[in-house]
Enzyme design. Structure first.
Site, PDB file in Angstrom:
ATOM      1  N   ASP A 148      -7.454   5.087  -2.548  1.00 28.42           N
ATOM      2  CA  ASP A 148      -7.148   3.951  -1.686  1.00 28.42           C
ATOM      3  C   ASP A 148      -7.023   2.690  -2.538  1.00 28.42           C
ATOM      4  O   ASP A 148      -7.918   2.374  -3.332  1.00 28.42           O
ATOM      5  CB  ASP A 148      -8.263   3.783  -0.648  1.00 28.42           C
TER       6      ASP A 148
ATOM      7  N   HIS B   4      -1.536   0.564   6.988  1.00 27.71           N
ATOM      8  CA  HIS B   4      -2.148   0.904   5.697  1.00 27.71           C
ATOM      9  C   HIS B   4      -1.941   2.378   5.355  1.00 27.71           C
ATOM     10  O   HIS B   4      -2.123   3.257   6.201  1.00 27.71           O
ATOM     11  CB  HIS B   4      -3.645   0.591   5.697  1.00 27.71           C
TER      12      HIS B   4
ATOM     13  N   CYS C 103       0.813  -1.211   0.000  1.00 26.89           N
ATOM     14  CA  CYS C 103       0.000   0.000   0.000  1.00 26.89           C
ATOM     15  C   CYS C 103       0.852   1.270   0.000  1.00 26.89           C
ATOM     16  O   CYS C 103       0.442   2.290  -0.553  1.00 26.89           O
ATOM     17  CB  CYS C 103      -0.973   0.001   1.177  1.00 26.89           C
TER      18      CYS C 103
END
Length: 282
Positions: free
Chosen positions: A141, A126, A20
């Site tokens: 995202d 994250h 991520c």
């Protein structure tokens, strides 16, 4: 007036393994500029510089290097989670500055976030990016199948919601790249990025939401990322299940990239200890 970049297309990366942070940096830049190996190299360089500073402090403080030295990286975990310092260094390559939203210098953005161009958000392991592209705000995202459009009014409410849920938010300032060379297809060379028109992004999200069941709360006390997300996305368990094989490869690659820095630090630690023993004998 903001100039249209990348022909009006949006660059988005869908979650791959635990990358991520890579997805976040690339969506800030709106192109596949960094790989996990690039960020691992940045982390290794930061670790080496931090160890050097600690060794110099040990010399002046009368301590041994072994009091400070650790083989563990402070900037990347074997699971692939990178520190904010790594993201900052990567974006500095493009003369972009990353500052916390809650610092005094960021007060104008706290009052009117629309004045900015990009935000980086982090909670637990994250990272994701909220970015203005072609005059419109989007949530990039990587747990979403496509960028999610945010109205100017909702942008402020969304950031407030994230802050209230414990997310750390950073502003990205500077002159962002305007163009990224695109291949003839919509897919990026890294295999998990793609360029989408705003219309395609909206269509993908609608189709995804129509077939996905809502994310449920199974009393996962530590999985706050899923519970606090104000939109539907793949759960963390689903992401990990889909990328189990990729995780093993990622861990091996990161461990290999940190090997040189760890070996160098160990040698420096041994030298520091030897020097201290020599001084005691004198």
């Amino acid at each position: 007036m903001e100039r249209t970049s990348n022909g009006g297309m949006l660059y988005h990366e869908v979650q791959e393994a635990n990358l991520c942070a890579v997805h976040c940096v690339n969506t800030v830049l709106q192109g596949p500029f960094f790989s996990e190996f690039d960020l691992a190299a940045v982390a290794s360089d930061l670790d080496g510089k931090e160890r050097q500073v600690m060794l110099e402090g040990a010399d002046t403080g009368g301590l041994s290097a072994g009091d400070f030295y650790s083989e563990e990286s402070h900037n990347v975990s074997l699971g692939g989670d990178f520190s904010i310092q790594v993201l900052q260094k990567a974006l500095e390559v493009w003369d972009l500055q990353v500052i916390p939203l809650n610092c005094p210098d960021a007060e104008p953005a706290q009052i009117d976030p629309e004045l900015e161009s990009a935000f980086i958000c982090h909670l637990h392991d994250h990272w994701f990016c909220i970015r203005k592209a072609n005059g419109e705000w989007y949530n990039f995202d990587s747990l979403l199948a496509a960028p999610q459009h945010l109205s100017k009014f909702y942008l402020s409410a969304f950031l407030d919601s994230l802050k209230g849920s414990g997310w750390s938010i950073f502003i990205v300032k500077g002159n962002f790249p305007q163009e990224c060379p695109m291949s003839s297809s919509s897919e990026a060379s890294n295999g998990f990025g793609q360029w989408l028109s705003p219309e395609d992004a909206e269509r993908i999200l609608k189709n995804t939401s129509s077939v996905q069941s809502p994310v449920t709360n199974n009393n996962r006390g530590n999985d706050n990322v899923d519970q606090q997300r104000p939109y539907q996305a793949l759960s963390r368990e689903e992401v990990r299940a889909f990328s189990e094989m990729e995780d093993d490869d990622l861990k091996a690659a990161i461990a290999a990239s940190l090997l040189d820095a760890s070996a160098a630090g160990a040698n420096l630690g041994a030298v520091g200890t030897s020097q201290k023993e020599t001084n005691k004998q004198k």
